[in-house]
Design a protein around this motif. Structure first.
Motif, PDB file in Angstrom:
ATOM      1  N   LYS A  27       0.840  -1.215   0.000  1.00  0.00           N
ATOM      2  CA  LYS A  27       0.000   0.000   0.000  1.00  0.00           C
ATOM      3  C   LYS A  27       0.869   1.258   0.000  1.00  0.00           C
ATOM      4  CE  LYS A  27      -4.030   2.175   2.212  1.00  0.00           C
ATOM      5  NZ  LYS A  27      -5.216   1.923   3.072  1.00  0.00           N
ATOM      6  N   ALA A  30       2.520   1.774  -3.304  1.00  0.00           N
ATOM      7  CA  ALA A  30       1.589   2.348  -4.288  1.00  0.00           C
ATOM      8  C   ALA A  30       1.397   3.841  -4.030  1.00  0.00           C
ATOM      9  CB  ALA A  30       0.250   1.618  -4.249  1.00  0.00           C
ATOM     10  N   SER A  34       2.418   6.920  -6.658  1.00  0.00           N
ATOM     11  CA  SER A  34       1.538   8.024  -7.041  1.00  0.00           C
ATOM     12  C   SER A  34       2.226   9.365  -6.774  1.00  0.00           C
ATOM     13  CB  SER A  34       0.225   7.929  -6.263  1.00  0.00           C
ATOM     14  OG  SER A  34      -0.560   9.086  -6.481  1.00  0.00           O
ATOM     15  N   ALA A  68       7.817   1.257  -8.909  1.00  0.00           N
ATOM     16  CA  ALA A  68       7.035   0.285  -9.683  1.00  0.00           C
ATOM     17  C   ALA A  68       7.720  -1.087  -9.644  1.00  0.00           C
ATOM     18  CB  ALA A  68       6.858   0.770 -11.115  1.00  0.00           C
ATOM     19  N   LEU A  71       7.341  -2.589  -6.127  1.00  0.00           N
ATOM     20  CA  LEU A  71       5.975  -3.066  -5.907  1.00  0.00           C
ATOM     21  C   LEU A  71       5.740  -4.386  -6.655  1.00  0.00           C
ATOM     22  CD1 LEU A  71       3.190  -2.738  -4.705  1.00  0.00           C
ATOM     23  CD2 LEU A  71       2.620  -1.105  -6.497  1.00  0.00           C
TER      24      LEU A  71
ATOM     25  N   SER B  37      -1.354   5.309 -11.966  1.00  0.00           N
ATOM     26  CA  SER B  37      -0.847   5.107 -10.602  1.00  0.00           C
ATOM     27  C   SER B  37      -1.984   5.198  -9.592  1.00  0.00           C
ATOM     28  CB  SER B  37       0.168   6.199 -10.227  1.00  0.00           C
ATOM     29  OG  SER B  37       1.288   6.128 -11.051  1.00  0.00           O
ATOM     30  N   LEU B  40      -4.169   2.144  -9.701  1.00  0.00           N
ATOM     31  CA  LEU B  40      -3.462   1.141  -8.890  1.00  0.00           C
ATOM     32  C   LEU B  40      -3.704   1.395  -7.405  1.00  0.00           C
ATOM     33  CD1 LEU B  40      -1.343  -1.100  -8.488  1.00  0.00           C
ATOM     34  CD2 LEU B  40       0.438   0.595  -8.920  1.00  0.00           C
ATOM     35  N   LEU B  41      -3.597   2.645  -7.009  1.00  0.00           N
ATOM     36  CA  LEU B  41      -3.787   3.022  -5.604  1.00  0.00           C
ATOM     37  C   LEU B  41      -5.191   2.652  -5.131  1.00  0.00           C
ATOM     38  CD1 LEU B  41      -2.227   4.392  -3.370  1.00  0.00           C
ATOM     39  CD2 LEU B  41      -2.869   6.623  -4.306  1.00  0.00           C
ATOM     40  N   ILE B  57      -4.174  -5.171  -8.941  1.00  0.00           N
ATOM     41  CA  ILE B  57      -2.779  -4.703  -8.870  1.00  0.00           C
ATOM     42  C   ILE B  57      -2.049  -5.050 -10.173  1.00  0.00           C
ATOM     43  CG2 ILE B  57      -0.544  -5.002  -7.701  1.00  0.00           C
ATOM     44  CD1 ILE B  57      -2.083  -5.528  -5.105  1.00  0.00           C
ATOM     45  N   LEU B  61      -0.732  -2.104 -12.514  1.00  0.00           N
ATOM     46  CA  LEU B  61       0.731  -1.960 -12.532  1.00  0.00           C
ATOM     47  C   LEU B  61       1.263  -2.137 -13.967  1.00  0.00           C
ATOM     48  CD1 LEU B  61       3.171  -1.347 -10.817  1.00  0.00           C
ATOM     49  CD2 LEU B  61       3.338  -3.758 -10.205  1.00  0.00           C
TER      50      LEU B  61
END
Lengths: 109, 109, 109, 109
Positions: A27, A30, A34, A68, A71, B37, B40-41, B57, B61
């Motif tokens: 989380k 991510a 952002s 990225a 993640l 992004s 994704l969040l 995800i 992603l």
């Protein structure tokens, strides 16, 4: 070893040397992604595309890739695999003959 | 050909078959990257990190990587090069002995 | 004069004194709003909600409101009107008896 | 009662009727705000500012205000107060005679 695996290993080595793994839950990664995307976006604010600082784009895009990749690693995802799968799905979603030259979303076609 | 170059070529082939290059100026690509992004969040919103949908995800992603790769290509940037340069710069900015185990920003050290 | 109208007037006076209206097209205002939202989000990165700096939240949330108000003004939208309309639409989209206590999106109900 | 207080009360009533307060910690509200800002930004993607759908702008900007107001409320912040304080701080940070007509950041002046 593949290029992406190697990059990811370097990022993990940097992180683990600092004991930062404990912060890197998916989380927050991510959230970081952002934030970095928006620092990148700031290079273009109030500007025409070609006026953005190339140095800032380089710096911030590197951060975007870093988070990225971290993640993807945290979620056990293979980057090449998921991007290729997405292109294949989009080949069906956006048939060439229907979308050629248009920026419409697939549900507007 | 390297993995990243190959992925980028596939993305460009997909784009050019649809005549979408005209939309892909660096500013709009950066806007698209920020939007993806945040999609994704959304997988993590109101949730604990481990509750997010792995499928969402993966999907989002992949889009993040797609736009990041297209933007790097549009700006003539080599992904491996800029990420490695960033790790090296961060190695100096965040000395291990000073930041170990702490999430402080470099200007707070 | 209403509170929101008065705030908007102050923001416009600040902007016009600097001759910045020419930068404030709706697209760049929306980009600025996304950037400020992410500076706000940075207050929470790698942290539990209660660990964020109240000072940073205050600073960045003020910027979020500033750009949101300027964008509403630029698009001729009345803030109270659009928020009330949205609450009314959401009252139908998310019926109390179906969503009580659940964070599901309306299409998952 | 002021306009902003009244709007906030309506948003809280909507939320509490659904028992959603438990999801609304400041971190997730900030995440929601970033997501909504980016749904708003999507109205402008691949487009000139004037081509965006006014309907989508209205819908998404309402969501931006809703989460910004809920976050201000959660953090005990008075919207008018923080925005006016920010304008006053920016009056010092960006002196009219130095920035007139230029989009430079204050640290570039």
């Amino acid at each position: 070893m593949s290029e992406i695996t190697e990059l990811t290993k370097k990022l993990i080595a940097f992180r683990d040397a600092r004991d930062w793994k404990k912060f890197h839950n998916p989380k927050d990664l991510a959230v970081a992604l952002s934030i970095e995307s928006n620092e990148l976006l700031e290079a273009f604010l109030w500007k025409h595309p070609e006026e953005a600082s190339q140095e800032k784009i380089k710096e911030e895009l590197a951060d975007v890739f870093a988070y990225a990749l971290l993640l993807a690693n945290e979620c056990g995802l293979d980057v090449t695999e998921i991007v290729v799968a997405k292109i294949e799905a989009n080949n069906i979603k956006y048939p060439i003959e229907k979308v050629r030259g248009s920026a419409k979303k697939y549900y507007e076609i």
